[in-house]
Scaffold this motif. Structure first.
Motif, PDB file in Angstrom:
ATOM      1  N   ASP A  20     -23.736  -5.617  27.054  1.00 28.84           N
ATOM      2  CA  ASP A  20     -22.584  -6.279  27.686  1.00 28.84           C
ATOM      3  C   ASP A  20     -22.769  -6.542  29.177  1.00 28.84           C
ATOM      4  N   SER A  21     -23.990  -6.398  29.711  1.00 26.60           N
ATOM      5  CA  SER A  21     -24.190  -6.569  31.147  1.00 26.60           C
ATOM      6  C   SER A  21     -24.166  -8.035  31.570  1.00 26.60           C
ATOM      7  N   THR A  22     -24.581  -8.936  30.683  1.00 26.07           N
ATOM      8  CA  THR A  22     -24.577 -10.380  30.943  1.00 26.07           C
ATOM      9  C   THR A  22     -24.155 -11.095  29.667  1.00 26.07           C
ATOM     10  N   GLN A  23     -23.943 -12.400  29.766  1.00 32.09           N
ATOM     11  CA  GLN A  23     -23.539 -13.153  28.571  1.00 32.09           C
ATOM     12  C   GLN A  23     -24.587 -13.048  27.474  1.00 32.09           C
ATOM     13  N   SER A  24     -25.874 -13.055  27.846  1.00 29.24           N
ATOM     14  CA  SER A  24     -26.922 -12.951  26.834  1.00 29.24           C
ATOM     15  C   SER A  24     -26.993 -11.566  26.210  1.00 29.24           C
ATOM     16  N   GLN A  25     -26.368 -10.570  26.851  1.00 32.25           N
ATOM     17  CA  GLN A  25     -26.411  -9.193  26.366  1.00 32.25           C
ATOM     18  C   GLN A  25     -25.118  -8.743  25.682  1.00 32.25           C
ATOM     19  N   VAL A  26     -24.175  -9.667  25.462  1.00 31.91           N
ATOM     20  CA  VAL A  26     -22.976  -9.313  24.709  1.00 31.91           C
ATOM     21  C   VAL A  26     -23.374  -8.977  23.284  1.00 31.91           C
ATOM     22  N   GLY A  27     -22.910  -7.837  22.770  1.00 30.47           N
ATOM     23  CA  GLY A  27     -23.325  -7.419  21.424  1.00 30.47           C
ATOM     24  C   GLY A  27     -22.316  -6.498  20.782  1.00 30.47           C
ATOM     25  N   TYR A  28     -22.798  -5.343  20.298  1.00 33.19           N
ATOM     26  CA  TYR A  28     -21.911  -4.427  19.590  1.00 33.19           C
ATOM     27  C   TYR A  28     -22.588  -3.075  19.468  1.00 33.19           C
ATOM     28  N   ALA A  29     -21.802  -2.058  19.143  1.00 35.37           N
ATOM     29  CA  ALA A  29     -22.301  -0.734  18.779  1.00 35.37           C
ATOM     30  C   ALA A  29     -21.703  -0.370  17.432  1.00 35.37           C
ATOM     31  N   LEU A  30     -22.529   0.179  16.544  1.00 35.78           N
ATOM     32  CA  LEU A  30     -22.083   0.593  15.223  1.00 35.78           C
ATOM     33  C   LEU A  30     -22.059   2.110  15.127  1.00 35.78           C
ATOM     34  N   ILE A  31     -20.990   2.630  14.559  1.00 33.82           N
ATOM     35  CA  ILE A  31     -20.864   4.060  14.276  1.00 33.82           C
ATOM     36  C   ILE A  31     -20.888   4.228  12.767  1.00 33.82           C
ATOM     37  N   ARG A  32     -21.931   4.889  12.274  1.00 30.81           N
ATOM     38  CA  ARG A  32     -22.000   5.178  10.834  1.00 30.81           C
ATOM     39  C   ARG A  32     -21.065   6.349  10.552  1.00 30.81           C
ATOM     40  N   LEU A  33     -20.081   6.120   9.715  1.00 32.79           N
ATOM     41  CA  LEU A  33     -19.088   7.138   9.415  1.00 32.79           C
ATOM     42  C   LEU A  33     -19.573   8.062   8.310  1.00 32.79           C
ATOM     43  N   TRP A  34     -19.201   9.343   8.447  1.00 32.75           N
ATOM     44  CA  TRP A  34     -19.520  10.268   7.369  1.00 32.75           C
ATOM     45  C   TRP A  34     -18.848   9.799   6.078  1.00 32.75           C
ATOM     46  N   ASP A  35     -19.466  10.123   4.947  1.00 35.39           N
ATOM     47  CA  ASP A  35     -18.938   9.662   3.667  1.00 35.39           C
ATOM     48  C   ASP A  35     -17.560  10.240   3.343  1.00 35.39           C
ATOM     49  N   ASN A  36     -17.199  11.377   3.974  1.00 39.17           N
ATOM     50  CA  ASN A  36     -15.884  11.982   3.694  1.00 39.17           C
ATOM     51  C   ASN A  36     -14.799  11.496   4.651  1.00 39.17           C
ATOM     52  N   VAL A  37     -15.122  10.474   5.455  1.00 35.74           N
ATOM     53  CA  VAL A  37     -14.153   9.898   6.394  1.00 35.74           C
ATOM     54  C   VAL A  37     -13.602   8.599   5.815  1.00 35.74           C
ATOM     55  N   GLY A  38     -12.290   8.457   5.828  1.00 34.90           N
ATOM     56  CA  GLY A  38     -11.657   7.253   5.308  1.00 34.90           C
ATOM     57  C   GLY A  38     -11.616   6.135   6.337  1.00 34.90           C
ATOM     58  N   VAL A  39     -11.363   4.919   5.892  1.00 37.53           N
ATOM     59  CA  VAL A  39     -11.199   3.770   6.779  1.00 37.53           C
ATOM     60  C   VAL A  39      -9.977   2.971   6.358  1.00 37.53           C
ATOM     61  N   SER A  40      -9.373   2.311   7.326  1.00 39.52           N
ATOM     62  CA  SER A  40      -8.204   1.484   7.051  1.00 39.52           C
ATOM     63  C   SER A  40      -8.082   0.418   8.127  1.00 39.52           C
ATOM     64  N   ALA A  41      -7.594  -0.755   7.739  1.00 31.84           N
ATOM     65  CA  ALA A  41      -7.334  -1.829   8.695  1.00 31.84           C
ATOM     66  C   ALA A  41      -5.900  -1.785   9.208  1.00 31.84           C
ATOM     67  N   SER A  42      -5.220  -0.680   8.974  1.00 31.58           N
ATOM     68  CA  SER A  42      -3.838  -0.551   9.425  1.00 31.58           C
ATOM     69  C   SER A  42      -3.767  -0.421  10.949  1.00 31.58           C
TER      70      SER A  42
ATOM     71  N   GLY B 249     -18.673  10.614  12.598  1.00 27.26           N
ATOM     72  CA  GLY B 249     -19.947   9.965  12.316  1.00 27.26           C
ATOM     73  C   GLY B 249     -20.859  10.015  13.523  1.00 27.26           C
ATOM     74  N   TRP B 250     -21.766   9.022  13.628  1.00 28.79           N
ATOM     75  CA  TRP B 250     -22.702   8.988  14.752  1.00 28.79           C
ATOM     76  C   TRP B 250     -23.052   7.541  15.101  1.00 28.79           C
ATOM     77  N   TYR B 251     -23.437   7.333  16.374  1.00 22.64           N
ATOM     78  CA  TYR B 251     -23.877   6.009  16.816  1.00 22.64           C
ATOM     79  C   TYR B 251     -25.232   5.700  16.186  1.00 22.64           C
ATOM     80  N   SER B 252     -25.289   4.634  15.382  1.00 22.13           N
ATOM     81  CA  SER B 252     -26.497   4.337  14.620  1.00 22.13           C
ATOM     82  C   SER B 252     -27.242   3.094  15.078  1.00 22.13           C
ATOM     83  N   ASN B 253     -26.518   2.057  15.518  1.00 18.13           N
ATOM     84  CA  ASN B 253     -27.154   0.782  15.868  1.00 18.13           C
ATOM     85  C   ASN B 253     -26.468   0.160  17.072  1.00 18.13           C
ATOM     86  N   GLN B 254     -27.249  -0.627  17.813  1.00 19.15           N
ATOM     87  CA  GLN B 254     -26.720  -1.325  18.981  1.00 19.15           C
ATOM     88  C   GLN B 254     -27.413  -2.666  19.124  1.00 19.15           C
TER      89      GLN B 254
END
Length: 219
Positions: free
Chosen positions: A93-115, A84-89
């Motif tokens: 993480d440089s300071t407490q106020s800047q703690v966040g996340y990065a999202l990777i949009r996965l291609w539709d033919n890629v599976g996901v699992s919580a295993s 996939g690709w990096y889509s959102n941020q």
């Protein structure tokens, strides 16, 4: 928040340009690829780890640490398969106020699992407690375990062991039935030597403020 050393791993640059986000297209399907918490995620420049997988809107996403983000960069697994690709941020993480996340949009033919291999993530733990035991899975150091040494509203600190490339690692504790409870994602090492974790509670709140349709993948 204590100063931390980010644990994304720099990779040898083997390409000099990247496609703009608007020009991205899915690669030809090869062997089935399934994205799971703890696996390696690589761009041309850096390697990090998947913290969790989720469904947002009409697609599946991998979530990792905010400082791993590279706008529009294609993301591969450790075998070189594009996932996939990096889509959102949010934040860096440089300071407490800047703690966040990065999202990777996965291609539709890629599976996901919580295993997690031997068991899967079945619940979300939104209440980390000082002294509680926990583990993480990262793309560099794999499985390591420790205890929580202190807790704040967005992050908590642990005795876990981690190294470069482990940024974003899934952090969990074992439930009584043998399944896992997701506790957060690894941000990096403080100069005091403890590993800093973004709590699942804050991560969930932060993402839902911008992506209200968030649904965590659980087993």
């Amino acid at each position: 928040m204590q100063k931390i050393r980010r644990l994304r791993s720099a990779l040898l640059v083997i390409a000099l340009s990247m496609a703009a986000v608007g020009g991205l297209s899915a690669p030809a399907a090869t062997a089935a690829v399934v994205v799971t918490p703890g696996m390696a995620i690589e761009t041309t420049h850096f390697r990090c780890s998947v913290g969790m997988v989720a469904h947002i809107g009409n697609g599946n996403y991998a979530i990792t640490a905010a400082h791993c983000f590279e706008a529009g960069a294609r993301v591969r697994d450790h075998s070189g398969n594009e996932i996939g690709w990096y889509s959102n941020q949010l934040g860096n993480d440089s300071t407490q106020s800047q703690v966040g996340y990065a999202l990777i949009r996965l291609w539709d033919n890629v599976g996901v699992s919580a295993s997690l291999g031997r068991f899967g993530i079945r619940t979300i733990d939104t209440n980390p407690i000082k002294g509680e035991g926990l583990c993480k899975i990262g793309s560099t150091t794999g499985w390591t375990c420790g205890t929580i040494t202190d807790v704040s509203d967005k992050v908590f600190w642990t005795t876990l062991t981690a190294a470069d490339g482990d940024s974003g690692s899934v952090v969990y504790h074992q439930n009584a039935d043998g399944s896992a409870a997701f506790m957060g994602i690894l941000l990096g090492r403080t100069f005091g030597g403890t590993e800093e974790i973004e709590s699942a509670n804050y991560l969930n709140t932060a993402i839902k403020q911008h992506e209200s349709s968030l649904l965590w993948w659980i087993s």
